[in-house]
Design a protein around this motif. Structure first.
Motif, mmCIF file in Angstrom:
data_model
loop_
_atom_site.group_PDB
_atom_site.id
_atom_site.type_symbol
_atom_site.label_atom_id
_atom_site.label_comp_id
_atom_site.label_asym_id
_atom_site.label_seq_id
_atom_site.Cartn_x
_atom_site.Cartn_y
_atom_site.Cartn_z
ATOM 1 N N VAL A 266 -0.523 10.304 -2.520
ATOM 2 C CA VAL A 266 0.137 9.172 -3.162
ATOM 3 C C VAL A 266 -0.286 8.992 -4.614
ATOM 4 O O VAL A 266 0.371 8.245 -5.361
ATOM 5 N N TYR B 143 3.708 2.808 2.491
ATOM 6 C CA TYR B 143 5.067 2.962 1.978
ATOM 7 C C TYR B 143 5.636 4.319 2.389
ATOM 8 O O TYR B 143 6.790 4.417 2.809
ATOM 9 N N GLN C 29 9.909 0.944 -6.819
ATOM 10 C CA GLN C 29 9.607 1.454 -5.493
ATOM 11 C C GLN C 29 10.593 2.519 -5.022
ATOM 12 O O GLN C 29 10.215 3.446 -4.299
ATOM 13 N N PHE D 285 2.446 9.378 -7.314
ATOM 14 C CA PHE D 285 3.382 8.348 -7.748
ATOM 15 C C PHE D 285 3.063 7.861 -9.161
ATOM 16 O O PHE D 285 3.966 7.553 -9.941
ATOM 17 N N LYS E 243 9.625 6.011 -5.835
ATOM 18 C CA LYS E 243 8.681 6.579 -4.878
ATOM 19 C C LYS E 243 9.410 7.026 -3.612
ATOM 20 O O LYS E 243 9.142 8.098 -3.064
ATOM 21 N N LYS F 176 0.844 -1.197 0.000
ATOM 22 C CA LYS F 176 0.000 0.000 0.000
ATOM 23 C C LYS F 176 0.881 1.249 0.000
ATOM 24 O O LYS F 176 1.785 1.390 0.821
ATOM 25 N N ASP F 177 0.595 2.174 -0.907
ATOM 26 C CA ASP F 177 1.447 3.348 -1.057
ATOM 27 C C ASP F 177 1.438 4.254 0.170
ATOM 28 O O ASP F 177 2.459 4.866 0.499
#
Length: 302
Positions: free
Chosen positions: A152, A91, A168, A155, A171, A87-88
């Motif tokens: 988010v 993250y 990743q 991203f 991000k 899940k962003d």
């Protein structure tokens, strides 16, 4: 780049922000932003998005009475590295937690007083100590409330509109760069420089390149940081991870956004963040050297 699925990423300083009301309050620095144009009226949205990573909301650096960031709830579903990998919003929280762990220790040798920032994930709009903002702003740091704000959904924009890799660490670079502005707020850099000047050798560009360098320093050291239970937060980085971060740094270079993204003329005298080449250069400098002292972009403006 992945987080250790068993790492504890629970946080007391990261959460979801309440909503705002578009641009107002402290507002956006529309004068400098408008100078970044060069492709007709259709590029205005892209010009606004160019605020990405700037930390240039009004409010200045530290020193005044700290205002409160937007209130919201904790990210209760974000507890483990497994959550961060899936899940962003988790993250973002995990990156901030690893940065907290690293920079708290680095501050001791660097000689500045440590204070952790706040992190807020928002959607659509948000009220901050620097005024209200919308998702069009991109991720930003507000020095007035020492808070990193991230929608988010950006991203996806980073890859689909700006052309960065989807990895990743691309991000993570976004969040770690904004965290770098918090370091500049703590050590007084933001208050010592001229942030109204523009151009490749301006203080403003040096400030942004330094934040890129600090992002690289974080990336080098994050794999060694541990959670409160002694578990390493992150798995070792791969060569592809580093390429993903460099791709993100290149995607938000002034020349790339003015030319390839906005379809206009590249105007170095208006730059506020630095070229793609320089942004990559300073990220990799931080990554290779791994220390705060390696990021003196103000003395090395060539």
């Amino acid at each position: 780049m992945t987080f250790n699925p068993n790492a504890n990423i629970g946080s007391g300083n990261v959460g979801r922000a309440g909503g705002g009301g578009g641009f107002g309050g402290g507002g956006l620095p529309l004068g400098p932003l408008m100078m970044l144009g060069g492709g007709g009226g259709g590029t205005i949205v892209l010009i606004i998005l160019f605020l990405l990573f700037s930390g240039m909301f009004s409010g200045g650096g530290g020193g005044g009475q700290e205002q409160q960031s937007a209130q919201g709830g904790a990210l209760e579903h974000c507890q483990t590295g497994k959550d961060a990998n899936e899940k962003d919003d988790c993250y973002v929280q995990a990156v901030v937690e690893t940065a907290d762990a690293f920079w708290q220790q680095e501050a001791k040798s660097a000689g500045f007083t440590w204070k952790e920032p706040q992190g807020r994930v928002f959607s659509g709009s948000v009220s901050t100590g620097c005024g209200a903002a919308s998702s069009d702003t991109g991720p930003f740091y507000c020095p007035a409330d020492s808070t990193i704000y991230v929608d988010v959904s950006f991203f996806d924009e980073l890859s689909s509109r700006f052309g960065a890799n989807q990895g990743q660490l691309a991000k993570a670079y976004v969040v770690a760069h904004e965290y770098g502005h918090h370091i500049q707020n703590l050590d007084g850099t933001m208050n010592r420089i001229n942030r109204r000047d523009t151009g490749p050798k301006s203080d403003q560009v040096a400030l942004e390149l330094q934040a890129d360098c600090y992002a690289g320093v974080w990336a080098r050291n994050a794999v060694e940081t541990k959670d409160p239970d002694g578990n390493r937060y992150m798995e070792p980085l791969t060569e592809q991870d580093v390429k993903d971060a460099l791709s993100a740094a290149s995607a938000v270079g002034d020349d790339h956004i003015q030319g390839e993204v906005a379809g206009g003329r590249v105007q170095p005298d208006t730059w506020t963040h630095g070229s793609s080449e320089k942004r990559q250069q300073w990220f990799i400098t931080g990554y290779n050297e791994g220390s705060y002292g390696a990021c003196d972009t103000f003395s090395n403006r060539g």
